[in-house]
Design a protein around this motif. Structure first.
Motif, short mmCIF file in Angstrom:
data_model
loop_
_atom_site.label_atom_id
_atom_site.label_comp_id
_atom_site.label_asym_id
_atom_site.label_seq_id
_atom_site.Cartn_x
_atom_site.Cartn_y
_atom_site.Cartn_z
N ALA A 239 0.87 -1.23 -0.11
CA ALA A 239 0.01 -0.07 -0.09
C ALA A 239 0.67 1.27 -0.07
O ALA A 239 1.97 1.37 0.64
N PHE A 240 0.27 2.25 -0.57
CA PHE A 240 0.78 3.57 -0.90
C PHE A 240 -0.01 4.66 -0.23
O PHE A 240 -1.02 4.64 -0.12
N GLY A 241 1.03 5.55 0.47
CA GLY A 241 0.28 6.75 0.87
C GLY A 241 0.55 8.00 0.19
O GLY A 241 0.75 7.75 -1.22
N GLN A 242 0.69 9.15 0.62
CA GLN A 242 0.86 10.42 0.02
C GLN A 242 2.02 11.20 0.60
O GLN A 242 2.28 12.40 -0.02
N GLN A 243 2.43 10.61 1.73
CA GLN A 243 3.68 11.48 2.24
C GLN A 243 5.09 11.32 1.60
O GLN A 243 5.26 10.42 0.66
N SER A 244 5.62 12.30 1.53
CA SER A 244 6.66 12.40 0.52
C SER A 244 8.02 11.64 1.10
O SER A 244 8.01 11.14 2.15
N GLY A 245 8.82 11.30 0.01
CA GLY A 245 10.15 10.46 0.46
C GLY A 245 10.39 9.29 -0.47
O GLY A 245 9.44 9.06 -1.26
N ALA A 246 11.72 9.02 -0.58
CA ALA A 246 12.06 7.75 -1.44
C ALA A 246 11.60 6.51 -0.83
O ALA A 246 11.54 6.42 0.49
N ILE A 247 11.30 5.50 -1.40
CA ILE A 247 11.19 4.15 -1.00
C ILE A 247 12.53 3.53 -1.04
O ILE A 247 13.20 3.63 -1.69
N GLY A 248 12.73 2.89 0.34
CA GLY A 248 14.15 2.35 0.60
C GLY A 248 13.78 1.01 1.08
O GLY A 248 12.71 0.55 1.23
N ILE A 249 15.16 0.14 1.09
CA ILE A 249 15.04 -1.15 1.64
C ILE A 249 14.23 -1.33 2.98
O ILE A 249 13.86 -2.57 3.18
N HIS A 250 14.31 -0.22 3.73
CA HIS A 250 13.75 -0.53 4.98
C HIS A 250 12.18 -0.13 5.12
O HIS A 250 11.62 -0.04 6.33
N LEU A 256 3.98 2.86 1.97
CA LEU A 256 5.09 3.51 1.20
C LEU A 256 4.76 4.95 0.58
O LEU A 256 3.82 5.39 0.17
N PRO A 257 5.94 5.76 0.61
CA PRO A 257 5.95 7.22 0.24
C PRO A 257 5.80 7.45 -1.24
O PRO A 257 6.29 6.49 -1.94
N ARG A 258 5.13 8.38 -1.50
CA ARG A 258 5.15 8.78 -2.76
C ARG A 258 5.36 10.47 -2.79
O ARG A 258 4.71 11.36 -1.93
N HIS A 259 6.04 11.04 -3.96
CA HIS A 259 6.25 12.59 -4.17
C HIS A 259 4.89 12.98 -4.57
O HIS A 259 4.87 12.64 -5.97
N SER A 260 4.16 13.61 -4.12
CA SER A 260 2.99 14.38 -4.79
C SER A 260 3.33 15.70 -5.22
O SER A 260 3.79 16.68 -4.51
N PHE A 261 2.62 15.98 -6.30
CA PHE A 261 2.51 17.27 -6.90
C PHE A 261 1.33 17.76 -7.29
O PHE A 261 0.20 17.06 -7.78
N ASN A 262 1.19 19.32 -7.25
CA ASN A 262 0.13 19.99 -8.04
C ASN A 262 0.75 21.18 -8.25
O ASN A 262 1.99 21.64 -8.21
N GLU A 263 -0.20 22.02 -8.73
CA GLU A 263 0.34 23.33 -9.34
C GLU A 263 1.20 24.02 -8.62
O GLU A 263 2.26 24.80 -8.94
#
Length: 375
Positions: A239-250, A256-263
């Motif tokens: 499962a993925f959220g919307q909190q920023s950050g790269a995914i790491g082996i830990h 899981l984080p994702r970098h979210s973008f808007n205008e």
């Protein structure tokens, strides 16, 4: 240790670390081994990939969930010109489950909700560059023929061109929230029915174009709770959220984080920093549950795996305009931060970053939710 990666079967599901590595990390934390290079082998690169998240492209009526065509084109041009390794989301998940980093500068691209602009505006730009991507679909508006969302027919056309799809719930409600008078068993049944209904609909409508092994989920609004993570784990989702950050082996495979973008947050200087970020190697945290019953800003404790090029002395966390100075409980390994201002109703985050000395930043973001969610 509370919320330890080795403390319970439930926690182990959240932190995808094999048993031997888990025990080795526990021994290192207790004994302090591995603090000197001579005592341990060279560390494995900690970052798997960065995952980018968008909603709409070129739809100015919804600026909070939209990036302009010019912004999106600039993002893709940068990835192409700078030689980023743009991969299917499945490859990121496979690497995470195998505790295996991908090549440097690896990214995956995702969209939430399945808006029409993905097929009409974003797809031609992505297809021209040969960039794969995944769309997380909430099925209720699709089945209702709601304006602004892609139809099943349009999604089947994209599937034939290699686009992949995944679960974003049926209703797009805040899944963690229990309705007034709703018992935990009834909440559990409602959530499971929602997610399983979408899993079946996606499979029936889009077949092999759906991520299925394992099935993938993006939480509506990026919001989750400890209870919801338990249910998602039992259903087999990553499962993925919307909190920023790269995914790491830990990284926690249920948040899981994702970098979210808007205008507002899609300028190239910001994009370059995010897409080149590294995963802060968090191996233990307390609390795990982002849902807060009080508006008091939480105290967050994080324990880091040894990482030689992480400049721990320059680590800082940020919260609603505050810069939070970490209190190191164990030098360069374990720290605590706490905001001063009350958390708002809705979503907020602590963002922690530290430079690596080469122009990149280790990054970790912790979500907090107060109230019913979905705002």
């Amino acid at each position: 240790m509370p919320d330890s990666i080795c403390s319970s079967e439930r926690a182990a599901r959240r932190w995808p670390v094999d048993r031997l590595r888990c025990l080795a990390l526990a021994l290192m934390l207790v004994s302090g081994l591995g603090s000197a290079a001579a005592q341990s082998p060279a560390p494995t690169p900690e970052t798997v990939a960065s995952v980018l998240m968008y909603h709409r492209v070129g739809n100015a009526d919804h600026p909070s969930t939209n990036v302009t065509e010019a912004q999106f084109r600039a993002h893709l041009d940068y990835l192409e010109t700078e030689g980023f390794n743009v991969v299917p989301l499945t490859r990121v998940v496979e690497a995470l489950e195998a505790n295996r980093p991908l090549p440097p500068r690896t990214v995956a691209i995702t969209f939430d909700d399945g808006y029409r602009s993905v097929g009409e505006t974003a797809h031609p730009m992505l297809e021209a560059r040969g960039f794969p991507y995944t769309v997380f679909v909430n099925t209720e508006p699709v089945n209702a023929g709601q304006a602004g969302h892609m139809s099943w027919e349009r999604m089947r056309g994209l599937a034939a061109q290699g686009v992949r799809f995944a679960n974003h719930s049926r209703s797009h409600a805040a899944l963690f929230h229990r309705r007034d008078g709703e018992t935990r068993p009834r909440w559990r049944d409602r959530v499971r029915t929602d997610l399983l209904d979408v899993r079946a609909s996606l499979r029936d409508e889009l077949g092999d174009a759906v991520h299925q092994s394992p099935p993938l989920l993006a939480y509506p609004y990026g919001e989750y709770s400890l209870e919801l993570m338990d249910e998602v784990a039992e259903l087999g989702f990553v499962a993925f959220g919307q909190q920023s950050g790269a995914i790491g082996i830990h990284s926690n495979s249920l948040a899981l984080p994702r970098h979210s973008f808007n205008e507002r947050y899609a300028a190239m200087d910001r994009f370059r920093v995010k897409v080149r970020s590294r995963a802060l190697p968090v191996i233990e945290q307390a609390p795990l549950d982002p849902v807060r019953g009080s508006r008091t800003a939480p105290a967050l404790s994080l324990t880091l795996a040894p990482t030689p090029d992480l400049r721990a002395g320059q680590l800082a966390c940020y919260y609603r305009g505050e810069r939070l100075t970490p209190e190191w409980l164990e030098a360069d390994r374990r720290f605590e931060v706490q905001g001063k201002a009350p958390i708002p109703v809705g979503r907020t985050r602590y963002n922690c970053t530290a430079p690596d000395g080469e122009g990149r930043y280790f990054w970790f973001s912790q979500l907090w939710v107060h109230g019913d969610g979905g705002t």
